[in-house]
Design a protein around this motif. Structure first.
Motif, PDB file in Angstrom:
ATOM      1  N   GLY A 354       0.814  -1.199   0.000  1.00  0.00           N
ATOM      2  CA  GLY A 354       0.000   0.000   0.000  1.00  0.00           C
ATOM      3  C   GLY A 354       0.850   1.251   0.000  1.00  0.00           C
ATOM      4  N   LEU A 355       0.214   2.375  -0.183  1.00  0.00           N
ATOM      5  CA  LEU A 355       0.871   3.670  -0.239  1.00  0.00           C
ATOM      6  C   LEU A 355       0.424   4.492   0.958  1.00  0.00           C
ATOM      7  CD1 LEU A 355       2.719   5.526  -2.011  1.00  0.00           C
ATOM      8  CD2 LEU A 355       0.588   6.475  -2.950  1.00  0.00           C
ATOM      9  N   THR A 356       1.371   5.007   1.720  1.00  0.00           N
ATOM     10  CA  THR A 356       1.086   5.810   2.907  1.00  0.00           C
ATOM     11  C   THR A 356       1.519   7.252   2.646  1.00  0.00           C
ATOM     12  OG1 THR A 356       1.427   3.913   4.372  1.00  0.00           O
ATOM     13  CG2 THR A 356       1.493   6.101   5.373  1.00  0.00           C
ATOM     14  N   VAL A 357       0.611   8.182   2.878  1.00  0.00           N
ATOM     15  CA  VAL A 357       0.868   9.614   2.685  1.00  0.00           C
ATOM     16  C   VAL A 357       0.642  10.311   4.017  1.00  0.00           C
ATOM     17  CG1 VAL A 357       0.244  11.698   1.418  1.00  0.00           C
ATOM     18  CG2 VAL A 357       0.118   9.463   0.284  1.00  0.00           C
ATOM     19  N   THR A 358       1.639  11.033   4.472  1.00  0.00           N
ATOM     20  CA  THR A 358       1.554  11.773   5.732  1.00  0.00           C
ATOM     21  C   THR A 358       1.942  13.218   5.479  1.00  0.00           C
ATOM     22  OG1 THR A 358       2.129   9.777   6.980  1.00  0.00           O
ATOM     23  CG2 THR A 358       2.278  11.884   8.130  1.00  0.00           C
ATOM     24  N   VAL A 359       1.104  14.141   5.889  1.00  0.00           N
ATOM     25  CA  VAL A 359       1.366  15.571   5.748  1.00  0.00           C
ATOM     26  C   VAL A 359       1.077  16.218   7.096  1.00  0.00           C
ATOM     27  CG1 VAL A 359       0.848  17.691   4.517  1.00  0.00           C
ATOM     28  CG2 VAL A 359       0.648  15.484   3.333  1.00  0.00           C
ATOM     29  N   GLY A 360       2.080  16.919   7.632  1.00  0.00           N
ATOM     30  CA  GLY A 360       1.905  17.555   8.933  1.00  0.00           C
ATOM     31  C   GLY A 360       2.619  18.889   9.002  1.00  0.00           C
ATOM     32  N   ASN A 361       2.162  19.703   9.898  1.00  0.00           N
ATOM     33  CA  ASN A 361       2.800  21.001  10.125  1.00  0.00           C
ATOM     34  C   ASN A 361       2.683  21.361  11.592  1.00  0.00           C
ATOM     35  OD1 ASN A 361      -0.180  21.641   8.954  1.00  0.00           O
ATOM     36  ND2 ASN A 361       0.361  23.165  10.533  1.00  0.00           N
ATOM     37  N   PRO A 362       3.704  22.046  12.138  1.00  0.00           N
ATOM     38  CA  PRO A 362       3.620  22.478  13.536  1.00  0.00           C
ATOM     39  C   PRO A 362       2.699  23.683  13.681  1.00  0.00           C
ATOM     40  CG  PRO A 362       5.648  23.246  12.552  1.00  0.00           C
ATOM     41  CD  PRO A 362       4.976  22.396  11.508  1.00  0.00           C
ATOM     42  N   ALA A 363       2.613  24.202  14.890  1.00  0.00           N
ATOM     43  CA  ALA A 363       1.798  25.389  15.130  1.00  0.00           C
ATOM     44  C   ALA A 363       2.387  26.575  14.376  1.00  0.00           C
ATOM     45  CB  ALA A 363       1.743  25.689  16.626  1.00  0.00           C
ATOM     46  N   PRO A 364       1.557  27.459  13.856  1.00  0.00           N
ATOM     47  CA  PRO A 364       2.073  28.620  13.119  1.00  0.00           C
ATOM     48  C   PRO A 364       2.898  29.523  14.030  1.00  0.00           C
ATOM     49  CG  PRO A 364      -0.283  28.839  13.528  1.00  0.00           C
ATOM     50  CD  PRO A 364       0.087  27.451  13.925  1.00  0.00           C
ATOM     51  N   PRO A 365       3.954  30.152  13.499  1.00  0.00           N
ATOM     52  CA  PRO A 365       4.833  30.973  14.338  1.00  0.00           C
ATOM     53  C   PRO A 365       4.191  32.277  14.813  1.00  0.00           C
ATOM     54  CG  PRO A 365       5.473  31.130  12.034  1.00  0.00           C
ATOM     55  CD  PRO A 365       4.417  30.082  12.107  1.00  0.00           C
ATOM     56  N   GLY A 366       3.187  32.765  14.167  1.00  0.00           N
ATOM     57  CA  GLY A 366       2.571  34.038  14.544  1.00  0.00           C
ATOM     58  C   GLY A 366       1.063  33.942  14.534  1.00  0.00           C
ATOM     59  N   ASP A 367       0.455  35.133  14.567  1.00  0.00           N
ATOM     60  CA  ASP A 367      -0.998  35.178  14.517  1.00  0.00           C
ATOM     61  C   ASP A 367      -1.494  34.717  13.147  1.00  0.00           C
ATOM     62  OD1 ASP A 367      -0.977  36.147  17.099  1.00  0.00           O
ATOM     63  OD2 ASP A 367      -1.000  38.257  16.458  1.00  0.00           O
TER      64      ASP A 367
END
Length: 411
Positions: A354-367
């Motif tokens: 199978g194919l696994t796709v993971t996309v993530g991002n941390p909390a934004p640095p500002g408002d």
């Protein structure tokens, strides 16, 4: 074309003409039945048959020297009234048939009306009513010929002919009833099949509209988000350096051009007679992820790509297209809801695993400025993954960021 019947689950109504023919009470619940020209012709023909047979019976009564003149007149009057009662056969088939059994027993002239009433009962009512009435008529015929023997025909032969005639009428009437029931059943099935076909066509159109709407959202949201972000940057910073303004304008121009191309592609699919793509543009696959990431980087988004797929070219086109749309939508959401945050894209898999796709991002640095959104993008991604036979999970990662993880089958 007749009006389609109600949807399954509700009561089905037979066509009025056939329902009245099989069940006369059906047409009289809300008023008197309206007879068609065919009904009038059939009723008149049966009336003439009843009169003809009655005249033969009256002639036999006249020839019998043992019957007084007064009884002959009474016999003829009873036969005339019985023939007139034939016109009531559709409304009261059971009552008429039962009444004709003793009437035909005492009157030779009412024999034709009795035969018509028995035939009508066999056509319009179930066999249980016919069996009792026909049995009583056959039994009384034996008594009738015992009391009034025929000088030319032996007793047993006369009784056998009467029973055979009764059985023939019942069989003919039941055959007509079965034929009409078959016609009603076939028409009902045809109407039901017509309704089901219309429902299937409507469902297919709805699924096609949903697929087109999902495709338009996935394709155009990415381009329009770039337009919105860079146009907003120019609005907030009108005094930005000339090079930065030119770069943002270039991104806006390129995104608008790509959005128009994508829109033409979708319209081409809608206009294609065979459901194909008239634009000739190839659909994105797994190999196009590098170009998508590069485009996002040029637009100002920090993106890292970890592609561990053993053979990108071997991935099925549908799986690669689904993975591309998932990454595209995730980058669009990160650009809108977490500007300035670095997005990590990881793709791994092999045939059979199978194919696994993971996309993530941390909390934004500002408002984070308020960006309108309905959440339909993630819902569409979940549906797209399920249609491909996979699954998709999304939610906060516990550290203020957001993560989307999808698994797609790769046989």
């Amino acid at each position: 074309m007749p009006k389609p019947p109600p949807l399954p689950g509700r009561r089905w109504h037979l066509p009025s003409a056939l329902a009245a023919e099989l069940d006369p009470d059906h047409a009289t619940r809300n008023g008197r039945p309206r007879r068609t020209a065919r009904d009038w012709a059939v009723d008149f023909a049966l009336f003439l048959i009843a009169v003809g047979v009655g005249l033969l019976g009256a002639e036999e009564t006249t020839k019998d020297p043992n019957i007084p003149y007064g009884l002959e007149v009474a016999d003829q009057w009873i036969g005339a009234l019985a023939c007139a009662a034939v016109w009531l056969r559709r409304r009261w088939p059971v009552g008429l048939a039962v009444a004709m059994v003793p009437v035909a027993f005492v009157s030779n002239s009412a024999g034709g009306a009795g035969l018509v009433a028995l035939f009508t009962l066999a056509v319009h009512r179930p066999f249980k009513y016919v069996a009792w009435t026909a049995g009583a008529s056959a039994a009384l015929s034996a008594v009738f010929f015992w009391l009034r023997p025929d000088s030319e025909v032996p007793y047993l032969v006369a009784v056998a002919l009467a029973v055979l005639l009764t059985a023939a009428l019942v069989g003919w009437g039941m055959f007509v009833r079965s034929k009409r029931q078959l016609m009603v059943s076939l028409r009902d099935r045809w109407r039901r099949a017509e309704t089901e076909a219309a429902l299937r066509a409507e469902q297919a159109q709805r699924l096609a509209r949903e697929a087109i709407a999902r495709e338009m959202h996935d394709v155009l949201a990415h381009r329009l988000t770039l337009l919105s972000v860079h146009a907003g940057a120019l609005e907030i910073r009108p005094d930005a350096p000339r090079a930065e303004v030119a770069r943002a304008a270039g991104v806006i121009r390129e995104s608008a051009h790509e959005a128009l191309q994508d829109l033409r592609e979708i319209i081409g699919v809608l206009r294609a007679s065979d459901g194909g793509d008239e634009s000739g543009r190839p659909q994105p696959t797994l190999a196009a992820l590098d170009g998508l990431v590069s485009e996002s980087r040029e637009a100002g988004t920090k993106v890292t790509l970890d592609n561990r797929v053993s053979d990108v070219s071997a991935a099925p086109a549908s799986v690669g297209r689904t993975a591309y749309r998932i990454v595209q939508e995730c980058l669009t959401n990160a650009r809108k809801h977490a500007p300035g945050a670095e997005v990590a894209v990881a793709v791994s898999g092999a045939p059979g695993d199978g194919l696994t796709v993971t996309v993530g991002n941390p909390a934004p640095p500002g408002d984070v400025p308020h960006v309108p959104g309905s959440g339909q993008g993630l819902i569409g991604l979940t549906e797209r993954a399920m249609l491909a036979g996979g699954r998709l999970d999304h939610g906060p990662d516990g550290n203020g960021g957001f993560r989307v993880r999808a698994w797609l089958p790769w046989g």
